[in-house]
Design a protein around this motif. Structure first.
Motif, PDB file in Angstrom:
ATOM      1  N   THR A  24     -48.777  80.067  -9.816  1.00  0.00           N
ATOM      2  CA  THR A  24     -50.004  80.091  -9.027  1.00  0.00           C
ATOM      3  C   THR A  24     -49.849  81.150  -7.939  1.00  0.00           C
ATOM      4  N   SER A  26     -49.002  80.436  -4.955  1.00  0.00           N
ATOM      5  CA  SER A  26     -47.984  80.007  -3.989  1.00  0.00           C
ATOM      6  C   SER A  26     -46.835  79.216  -4.601  1.00  0.00           C
ATOM      7  N   SER A  27     -46.786  79.114  -5.937  1.00  0.00           N
ATOM      8  CA  SER A  27     -45.713  78.331  -6.554  1.00  0.00           C
ATOM      9  C   SER A  27     -45.434  78.806  -7.973  1.00  0.00           C
ATOM     10  N   ASP A  29     -42.974  77.187 -11.564  1.00  0.00           N
ATOM     11  CA  ASP A  29     -41.981  76.273 -12.119  1.00  0.00           C
ATOM     12  C   ASP A  29     -40.878  77.103 -12.755  1.00  0.00           C
ATOM     13  N   SER A  66     -39.956  73.040  -9.378  1.00  0.00           N
ATOM     14  CA  SER A  66     -41.180  73.617  -8.827  1.00  0.00           C
ATOM     15  C   SER A  66     -40.872  74.248  -7.470  1.00  0.00           C
ATOM     16  N   LEU A  67     -40.886  75.577  -7.451  1.00  0.00           N
ATOM     17  CA  LEU A  67     -40.636  76.343  -6.230  1.00  0.00           C
ATOM     18  C   LEU A  67     -41.972  76.579  -5.546  1.00  0.00           C
ATOM     19  N   THR A  68     -42.107  76.148  -4.296  1.00  0.00           N
ATOM     20  CA  THR A  68     -43.377  76.234  -3.572  1.00  0.00           C
ATOM     21  C   THR A  68     -43.211  77.058  -2.301  1.00  0.00           C
ATOM     22  N   THR A 100     -46.348  86.085  -8.267  1.00  0.00           N
ATOM     23  CA  THR A 100     -47.367  85.101  -7.955  1.00  0.00           C
ATOM     24  C   THR A 100     -48.754  85.713  -8.138  1.00  0.00           C
TER      25      THR A 100
END
Length: 166
Positions: A24, A26-27, A29, A66-68, A100
């Motif tokens: 996305t 801002s994140s 997986d 999940s890296l946010t 992103t």
């Protein structure tokens, strides 16, 4: 004369087949194939091209992870290391590069172009490329602005001198 050597197999093998999915603005997986039976890993990430050791490191126990909190329209690299417990870790695998997505903009939207055009902008079906300009104005006399709206900044324009319609 011959010699015989014995090398120990590494006890903690690095992960492989790194991926980034469900990206996305801002994140993302982050996923990988475990090097063995480990259930813990260290991820180091940063903006594309960062020097390993200077990135942000997170210890994780989920795959995928999940890296946010990422910045929109930005390329990132990540490395992954197996943590086999008792201080036994593998070398790092990577980097894996992903980007992103751009933010959705809501009207009215203002862009000053002072940092150049955003990576989220593209030109579709143009007979001439968009040009980043500023003072003293466009190359063709009396055809465009002499400066941006605030003075001393940038604007974009199409230079169509000599262009013909097909």
């Amino acid at each position: 004369a011959s010699s015989l050597g014995l090398n120990a197999c590494p006890s903690c093998t690095a992960p492989n087949t790194l991926t980034a999915t469900n990206i996305t603005n801002s994140s993302a997986d982050l996923g990988w194939v475990a090097g063995g039976t480990e259930t813990a890993w260290n991820i180091e990430y940063g903006v594309n091209g960062f020097a390993q050791g200077s990135g942000t490191t997170v210890a994780v126990t989920a795959n995928p992870y999940s890296l946010t909190g990422l910045t929109a329209a930005t390329a990132y690299d990540y490395y992954i290391q197996s943590d086999c417990g008792s201080g036994d870790t593998s070398g790092f695998a990577g980097p894996y590069t992903f980007a992103t997505l751009c933010n959705d903009e809501v009207a009215p939207y203002l862009e000053n172009f002072d940092g150049g055009p955003s990576v989220c902008w593209s030109v579709i079906n143009s007979v001439s490329p968009w040009t980043l300009g500023g003072a003293p104005g466009t190359p063709s006399p009396n055809t465009g602005p002499s400066d941006d709206a605030n003075g001393g900044g940038n604007f974009v324009h199409l230079e169509c001198t000599g262009a013909t319609n097909a």
